[in-house]
Design a protein around this motif. Structure first.
Motif: not given
Length: 352
Positions: A220-223, A233-236, A328-331
Motif C-alpha cells: 500500500l505504501q509503495d503503490l 489512483g488505483a484499485r486492488l 487514493g487506493i481502493e481495496l
C-alpha cells in the motif's frame, strides 16, 4: 581478536584484500576517492540506505554473513526497481570497538558474496568507531540506458498493477523472530531477501513497464508512491494478492488455499491489524514491507509478455489491480466489499 587490536587501517586493508578487481574501477579502495569508468551510453543511478542496530536489525536474530548479504541486497533492490544493473557500491560502517574481528570477517564475506552474484564491486567507503550499536550505510551505483530507466511517475489510468513473487512473508518472518523462531521460509525472507535484479533489468529492456518501485515499506505504501508521483489512483483486488503457502499457514489457513476463508469483519485480527490464526490475512501482506519484490504497472494487454519475461528469470508475477483516475487506493475484499486496512505501511517517523 577484537577490532581495536587491528585498528581502522588494518581493517581497511583486510577488507581491500578480499575485493575482486573490476575493469570499470580505475582507482578503488586506498585513495581519497574512487575513479570509475562509466559504460558508454549509460547513465549512473545512485541510491543509499542506512541500517541501524535496534531499528533495522537485531544481532540476536541473524549471523554476520546473512547481515552482510541483506545490507547490500536492500540497496540492490532499489537499483533493480529502476531497471538498472548494479555496478559499484560504497560501504560506511560505525563499529563498537569491542566487536570481534570474526564478526567483520563474516559480515564482509556475506556482502562480497552478494556483490559478486550481482556484478557489483566495492570501491570505497568509511569506517569509524561507534559508542552505541552497529550502523551500516551502503551507497550503490547502477547503470542503464537513459531511455530505459524506470521511474515511479509513468503510471496511467487503465494500466495493470503487478507484483513479483509473494508478499507478506518478510513481515510474518519478523513476527516469528520476535516469537523465538530462528529458521524457516518466512524467517529467511526477512533476514536474507533476494533483490530482483534480473527481473528489473529484463522488464526495463523489454519496454513494457510504465512505473516501478520495490516493496520495502509495504504494498500500500509503495503503490501510494507510484500513485502520488503519477497523479493517479488505483484499485486492488485482495483475492489476487500472491500469498505463499507458508504465509497462509502462518495466518491459520492450513489448507494453503487462497484466502477465501476471510470473512468481512474477521474478528479481532481484522479489527486491530494483528495477525491471529483464522483471521484477516491481508493486513500484514499489504503493509508489512521488506519483501523487496517489484511492484510495477503495465499497459493492459501486456500480461502474457510480462509473465514470459518473469518466467525467464524463474520468478512468478501476479496482476493485482488497475490504475484509475483520481487519487487514493481502493481495496476490494474477496467477497466484493470494500476493505479498510488497519495501517498503510512502514514510516520511520509515523505513528505506526
Amino acid at each position: 581478536m577484537k577490532l581495536a587490536e587491528l585498528g581502522e587501517f588494518g581493517l581497511i586493508d583486510r577488507i581491500k584484500a578480499n575485493v575482486a578487481a573490476s575493469p570499470s574501477v580505475l582507482l578503488g579502495i586506498g585513495d581519497d576517492a574512487a575513479a570509475l569508468s562509466p559504460t558508454p551510453g549509460q547513465v549512473t543511478l545512485i541510491t543509499s540506505d542506512m541500517l541501524l542496530e535496534g531499528v533495522h536489525f537485531d544481532l540476536s536474530f541473524c549471523d554476520p554473513r546473512t547481515l552482510g548479504r541483506k545490507s547490500l541486497s536492500v540497496n540492490l533492490s532499489d537499483v533493480a526497481a529502476m531497471g538498472a544493473r548494479p555496478r559499484h557500491f560504497l560501504l560506511g560502517v560505525a563499529l563498537p570497538k569491542d566487536i570481534p574481528l570474526e564478526f567483520m570477517d563474516g559480515f564482509m564475506a556475506g556482502m562480497l558474496e552478494q556483490a559478486q552474484r550481482y556484478g557489483a564491486t566495492l570501491v570505497g567507503g568509511d569506517t569509524c568507531a561507534s559508542k552505541g550499536g552497529l550502523a551500516i550505510s551502503v551507497t550503490a551505483l547502477g547503470e542503464q540506458r537513459p531511455d530505459l530507466v524506470l521511474k515511479r511517475s509513468g503510471a496511467k489510468p487503465g494500466d495493470l498493477v503487478c507484483v513479483t513473487g509473494t508478499v507478506g512473508d518478510a513481515a510474518a518472518g519478523l513476527k516469528q523472530l520476535f516469537a523465538g523462531v530462528r529458521e524457516g521460509f518466512l524467517v529467511a525472507r526477512q533476514l536474507d531477501p533476494t533483490p530482483r535484479v534480473e527481473a528489473g533489468v529484463a522488464l526495463a529492456e523489454a519496454g513494457v513497464v510504465t512505473a516501478m518501485i520495490d516493496v520495502s515499506d509495504g504494498v500500500l505504501q509503495d503503490l501510494g508512491h507510484i500513485c502520488e508521483m503519477s497523479g493517479v489512483g488505483a484499485r486492488l483486488e485482495l483475492a489476487r494478492l500472491p500469498l505463499s503457502e507458508h504465509y497462509l499457514a502462518y495466518c491459520g489457513h492450513t489448507d494453503h488455499a487462497p484466502p477465501a476463508l476471510w470473512e468481512r469483519g474477521g474478528g479481532e485480527g481484522a479489527a486491530t491489524g494483528k495477525l491471529y490464526p483464522g483471521n484477516d490475512p491481508f493486513a500484514l501482506a499489504l503493509s508489512g514491507g521488506e519483501d523487496y519484490e517489484l511492484l510495477f504497472c503495465i499497459p493492459a494487454g501486456k500480461e502474457s509478455e510480462v509473465a514470459a519475461i518473469c518466467a525467464s528469470v524463474n520468478l512468478p508475477v501476479s496482476v493485482i489491480g488497475k490504475i484509475t483516475t483520481g487519487a487514493g487506493i481502493e481495496l476490494t475484499a474477496p467477497d466484493g466489499s470494500s476493505y479498510t486496512p488497519p495501517r498503510r505501511g512502514f514510516d520511520h517517523f509515523g505513528a505506526d
